[in-house]
Write a protein that holds these residues in place. Structure first.
Motif, PDB file in Angstrom:
ATOM      1  N   SER A 139     -18.772 -49.103 -70.058  1.00 32.85           N
ATOM      2  CA  SER A 139     -18.050 -50.087 -69.953  1.00 32.85           C
ATOM      3  C   SER A 139     -19.208 -51.174 -70.239  1.00 32.85           C
ATOM      4  N   GLU A 193     -17.568 -45.387 -64.082  1.00 39.15           N
ATOM      5  CA  GLU A 193     -16.512 -46.602 -65.481  1.00 39.15           C
ATOM      6  C   GLU A 193     -17.249 -47.162 -65.918  1.00 39.15           C
ATOM      7  N   SER A 244     -27.576 -50.793 -76.905  1.00 48.75           N
ATOM      8  CA  SER A 244     -27.125 -51.350 -75.737  1.00 48.75           C
ATOM      9  C   SER A 244     -28.743 -51.697 -75.654  1.00 48.75           C
ATOM     10  N   TYR A 260     -21.490 -49.702 -73.756  1.00 52.39           N
ATOM     11  CA  TYR A 260     -19.922 -50.544 -74.826  1.00 52.39           C
ATOM     12  C   TYR A 260     -19.557 -51.639 -75.020  1.00 52.39           C
ATOM     13  N   GLY A 261     -19.742 -52.602 -73.540  1.00 49.86           N
ATOM     14  CA  GLY A 261     -19.355 -53.596 -73.523  1.00 49.86           C
ATOM     15  C   GLY A 261     -17.623 -54.010 -73.916  1.00 49.86           C
ATOM     16  N   GLY A 262     -17.192 -53.217 -73.591  1.00 47.48           N
ATOM     17  CA  GLY A 262     -16.197 -53.426 -73.144  1.00 47.48           C
ATOM     18  C   GLY A 262     -14.976 -51.914 -72.757  1.00 47.48           C
ATOM     19  N   TYR A 263     -13.759 -51.334 -72.318  1.00 50.35           N
ATOM     20  CA  TYR A 263     -13.463 -50.480 -72.028  1.00 50.35           C
ATOM     21  C   TYR A 263     -13.434 -49.304 -73.121  1.00 50.35           C
ATOM     22  N   PRO A 264     -14.329 -48.324 -72.812  1.00 50.06           N
ATOM     23  CA  PRO A 264     -15.181 -47.425 -73.893  1.00 50.06           C
ATOM     24  C   PRO A 264     -13.828 -46.489 -74.203  1.00 50.06           C
ATOM     25  N   TYR A 265     -14.138 -45.934 -75.611  1.00 49.37           N
ATOM     26  CA  TYR A 265     -12.832 -45.184 -76.254  1.00 49.37           C
ATOM     27  C   TYR A 265     -13.224 -44.016 -75.602  1.00 49.37           C
TER      28      TYR A 265
END
Length: 295
Positions: free
Chosen positions: A101, A97, A263, A104-109
């Motif tokens: 992450s 995971e 990215s 995306y730079g955060g929690y991936p949708y």
């Protein structure tokens, strides 16, 4: 596809979307270099190796992108083999995971939690420096990913992972994933001096000469850098820059391409800023990138 091709006295590769190396350790045991992109790829790779009369003793992951570690779980569960890589790549293989992450730079949708960006977790890994099988040498290949490595076999076969991409891929997609542009270019420079009987990039046919491929990869990096500088002639937000890059190359944005290309473009922006070619300003709570006159 999944054809076993010999490249040296002890080395083979299994041709598939991300080529998998095979090195004969003796005594009927082999070491795989990478493991394919998912369970089905792992199944086909293991079947090919078993049909050749070998047992998988270990897998060396050159890096932890899903298309290189996706087959780990299946092969390790069936064989009990060791999985070896560098410390940070091992961590992502065990906790995949982290890849989506990071991209995306955060929690991936939800749409980003797919097999192309989220491999099945590897159960256990070992640090490669202390567990490298005899006859193999580690080659540091930073740039494409966090701590990517290649493997040089003692029969002159060199497995290059994603250090260089085929001309066809570059012509079709233009933007190849790069984590650190400066290190990617430094790796290309190092590869020009590297000696081997045959080179096996993960996304190209085996070849005895990589100089032309190196030139194609380097030229595309500088082309993209120049494009971004032109786009930033007037201050632009990241999202605007990304759209103009997609439009320029006629690319179609989807969830995977947004994070992979996005990215990479962020990595170009960092490199261009750190090398003094782009400025950063915050105006009306918006981060804007603009070209330095000398860019």
């Amino acid at each position: 596809m999944y054809e076993l091709i010999q490249t040296g006295e002890k080395s083979w590769y299994i041709k598939n979307p991300a080529n998998v190396g095979v090195y004969d350790l003796g005594g009927g045991e082999v070491c795989l270099i990478d493991a394919g992109n998912d369970k089905e790829a792992g199944r086909k790779i293991l079947k090919k190796v078993t049909e050749a009369g070998w047992r998988v003793s270990c897998i060396i992951n050159t890096h932890s992108n899903a298309d290189h570690v996706g087959g780990n779980q299946f092969i390790q569960s069936r064989t009990g083999c060791r999985v070896l890589s560098t410390d940070i790549e091992n961590a992502i293989a065990r906790h995949p995971e982290l890849e989506s992450s990071l991209l995306y730079g955060g929690y991936p949708y939800a749409e980003l939690r797919n097999k192309f960006l989220l491999a099945k977790p590897t159960e256990s890994t070992e640090e490669i420096e202390s567990a490298l099988p005899p006859g193999l040498e580690i080659i540091k290949l930073p740039g494409h990913y966090l701590d990517m490595i290649g493997i040089m076999a003692d029969d002159g076969t060199c497995f290059l992972a994603d250090a260089i991409f085929s001309a066809d891929i570059i012509t079709k997609y233009h933007i190849i994933f790069i984590y650190d542009v400066a290190k990617f270019l430094a790796t290309l420079e190092m590869l020009e001096r590297l000696k081997a009987k045959i080179f096996i990039p993960a996304h190209n046919e085996a070849t005895t000469d990589i100089k032309e491929l190196i030139a194609v990869n380097r030229a595309k990096v500088h082309e993209i850098a120049a494009l971004i500088c032109d786009i930033c002639a007037a201050p632009k937000s990241f999202e605007r820059i990304l759209k103009e890059v997609f439009d320029h190359y006629g690319l179609t944005m989807d969830h995977n391409q947004y994070v992979l290309v996005g990215s990479t473009i962020k990595s170009y922006l960092s490199w261009l800023h750190d090398s003094g070619r782009l400025n950063i300003e915050f105006i009306d709570n918006e981060m804007l990138w603009s070209r330095v006159k000398e860019c």
